[in-house]
Write a protein that holds these residues in place. Structure first.
Motif, short mmCIF file in Angstrom:
data_model
loop_
_atom_site.label_atom_id
_atom_site.label_comp_id
_atom_site.label_asym_id
_atom_site.label_seq_id
_atom_site.Cartn_x
_atom_site.Cartn_y
_atom_site.Cartn_z
N TYR A 184 -19.01 -36.88 22.71
CA TYR A 184 -19.51 -37.10 21.28
C TYR A 184 -19.72 -36.03 20.49
N TYR B 126 -27.28 -48.46 15.82
CA TYR B 126 -26.32 -48.30 15.29
C TYR B 126 -25.09 -48.18 16.56
N CYS B 127 -25.60 -48.14 17.65
CA CYS B 127 -24.59 -48.21 18.95
C CYS B 127 -25.25 -48.83 19.91
N ASP B 128 -24.58 -49.31 21.09
CA ASP B 128 -25.00 -50.05 22.05
C ASP B 128 -25.34 -49.03 23.17
N LEU C 172 -23.11 -47.03 26.17
CA LEU C 172 -23.06 -45.53 25.84
C LEU C 172 -23.65 -44.93 27.24
#
Length: 98
Positions: free
Chosen positions: A72, A31-33, A37
């Motif tokens: 985050y 769901y994220c790279d 990140l």
């Protein structure tokens, strides 16, 4: 995946070791790279990981982890109380629907 977020509270050096990243993404997706990140702390081979760990072995605090945590994690306080209150509200809603 959440281990990164949880570990960032310690402000210790952390890396994302993803030796099978392309294969994993192709088979399961994310769901994220992670490469974006973690930027320079995204590592795909063990020799690079070993060098990075040696480089940071003496660091008790890591700017990357501190910045990761600030970016985050959203401390709001009283998380346990908020969860209990939300569950209580849902139970009342369910009871009223019966």
């Amino acid at each position: 995946m959440t281990v990164f977020f949880d570990f960032s509270f310690y402000h210790r050096p952390m890396f994302c070791f993803a030796h099978d990243y392309e294969d994993y993404v192709a088979r399961r997706g994310l769901y994220c790279d992670l490469s974006k990140l973690f930027e320079e702390r995204f590592i795909e081979d063990s020799n690079t990981l070993l060098g990075a760990v040696k480089r940071d072995a003496e660091n008790s605090i890591c700017d990357f982890s501190i910045n990761f945590n600030k970016k985050y994690m959203y401390p709001s306080g009283n998380a346990g109380n908020k969860i209990v209150e939300r569950l209580r509200q849902q139970l009342v809603t369910l009871e009223n629907a019966s």
